[in-house]
Design a protein around this motif. Structure first.
Motif, PDB file in Angstrom:
ATOM      1  N   ASN A 315       0.804  -1.220   0.000  1.00  0.00           N
ATOM      2  CA  ASN A 315       0.000   0.000   0.000  1.00  0.00           C
ATOM      3  C   ASN A 315       0.836   1.270   0.000  1.00  0.00           C
ATOM      4  O   ASN A 315       0.318   2.345  -0.292  1.00  0.00           O
ATOM      5  N   VAL A 316       2.111   1.158   0.344  1.00  0.00           N
ATOM      6  CA  VAL A 316       2.966   2.336   0.396  1.00  0.00           C
ATOM      7  C   VAL A 316       4.035   2.314  -0.683  1.00  0.00           C
ATOM      8  O   VAL A 316       4.839   3.248  -0.787  1.00  0.00           O
ATOM      9  N   ALA A 317       4.067   1.265  -1.495  1.00  0.00           N
ATOM     10  CA  ALA A 317       5.078   1.140  -2.544  1.00  0.00           C
ATOM     11  C   ALA A 317       4.595   1.808  -3.826  1.00  0.00           C
ATOM     12  O   ALA A 317       3.469   1.587  -4.267  1.00  0.00           O
ATOM     13  N   ILE A 318       5.448   2.648  -4.409  1.00  0.00           N
ATOM     14  CA  ILE A 318       5.128   3.288  -5.672  1.00  0.00           C
ATOM     15  C   ILE A 318       5.244   2.307  -6.822  1.00  0.00           C
ATOM     16  O   ILE A 318       4.376   2.233  -7.702  1.00  0.00           O
ATOM     17  N   ASN A 319       6.314   1.553  -6.863  1.00  0.00           N
ATOM     18  CA  ASN A 319       6.551   0.555  -7.909  1.00  0.00           C
ATOM     19  C   ASN A 319       6.195  -0.844  -7.383  1.00  0.00           C
ATOM     20  O   ASN A 319       7.078  -1.691  -7.158  1.00  0.00           O
ATOM     21  N   LYS A 320       4.921  -1.072  -7.206  1.00  0.00           N
ATOM     22  CA  LYS A 320       4.446  -2.310  -6.581  1.00  0.00           C
ATOM     23  C   LYS A 320       4.883  -3.561  -7.319  1.00  0.00           C
ATOM     24  O   LYS A 320       4.965  -4.657  -6.733  1.00  0.00           O
ATOM     25  N   GLU A 321       5.182  -3.417  -8.603  1.00  0.00           N
ATOM     26  CA  GLU A 321       5.526  -4.591  -9.405  1.00  0.00           C
ATOM     27  C   GLU A 321       6.804  -5.272  -8.946  1.00  0.00           C
ATOM     28  O   GLU A 321       7.060  -6.436  -9.294  1.00  0.00           O
TER      29      GLU A 321
END
Length: 323
Positions: A315-321
């Protein structure tokens, strides 16, 4: 005892966050003060994580950190970090996503209310023996006024909630949010910015800065707005064409603006917008309150520790991939 993780802190972290690192016997931190890029490169050579506030983290720094596992940003904006370089190496960029959303939403309402109530003009006039300025310059109610919110994320949704409490009519433009979600929040979804601008009394930006939002509001959009309308930006500089905004404010295309962020920061004292009386400005401080600073520092450190402990929060990661 297992080897320690090395956390690089390019800007001093508030004790609310630093204390989380200090409480761990497997964490050691290195704090730099206004480092040059060369100093960052040198310090990054041994770091496992970077907890950063305002210092830029370019590709060169990232490539100099072979052990880097996470970059945690003190705030929600991330245009100062090379996300592409992190993603190429599978390194998450985390932000303090929930730390300042209330603060920015409140600052947005502060701009809306202050502009509508002519607070700057009335304050100055009252202090300078012009008590009857109220007969010359009419304040406005914001009840029943139309507000367009561009971007319906953590901050935009909270602006909407507060605006609705003032009986404003709220429309939302966000192509990434389902219409039903917007309607459930008591707002009206819209899909065409240029088409809806002529109907709005206030327009407030709450979207990320990206290739598609740079100069989102330019000469054509400002010309389409009501001459009584106000434009507000508490998101990121560069999404409003500042030269076009100056022209619109001086020509009467719009009535006023509330601007917290600028294309170049800090702006020069001779910035043209600063010469105008129908604009309110603040120093990129919408998200900076005594309370939010503590929350940001805590979550910045928490995000680092979660990744190092193998428990990253998507939920706090910009690059979730990369997770």
């Amino acid at each position: 005892m297992k080897n320690k993780f090395h956390v690089l802190v390019p800007d001093k972290l508030n004790p609310a966050g630093q204390s989380l690192f200090d409480a761990r016997d497997d964490i050691e931190t290195t704090t730099l003060h206004f480092p040059t890029e060369d100093e960052l490169v040198a310090a990054a050579a041994t770091c496992d994580a970077i907890a950063v506030q305002t210092t830029k983290i370019p590709r060169r720094v990232i490539e100099a950190a072979p052990n880097l596992k996470v970059v945690s940003r003190h705030g929600v904006g991330y245009d100062s970090v090379d996300v592409e370089a992190l993603t190429e190496r599978g390194i998450p960029l985390c932000v303090a996503a929930s730390s300042n959303m209330v603060s920015v939403a409140e600052h947005t309402l502060y701009f809306i209310l202050a502009l509508a109530k002519k607070s700057v003009e009335f304050d100055h006039a009252t202090r300078n023996d012009n008590f009857w300025i109220k007969r010359q310059m009419g304040a406005q109610d914001i009840a029943e006024k139309s507000l367009l919110i561009v971007g319906f994320g953590r901050i935009g949704t909270r602006v909407a909630k507060r605006a609705l409490a003032f009986d404003m009519k709220v429309s939302v433009l966000d192509p990434y949010i389902e219409d039903d979600t917007i309607k459930a929040a008591g707002c009206t979804p819209v899909s065409n910015l240029d088409a809806v601008l002529p109907q709005m009394d206030f327009v407030s930006l709450h979207c990320p800065k990206s290739a598609e939002t740079v100069n989102l509001i330019g000469k054509a959009q400002l010309a389409a707005m009501k001459p009584t309308a106000h434009l507000i930006n508490t998101a990121r500089g560069g999404m409003i064409d500042e030269a076009a905004l100056y022209d619109a404010l001086t020509s009467g295309d719009i009535a006023g603006a509330g601007i917290d962020v600028f294309a170049v920061e800090p702006p020069k004292p001779e910035h043209p917008l600063f010469q105008l009386d129908n604009i309110m400005v603040s120093p990129h401080s919408a998200g900076v309150t005594e309370q939010s600073i503590l929350r940001m520092a805590y979550q910045t450190a928490e995000n680092v520790l979660n990744v190092l402990d193998g428990k990253p929060d998507p939920n706090v990661a910009i690059n979730k991939e990369v997770l």
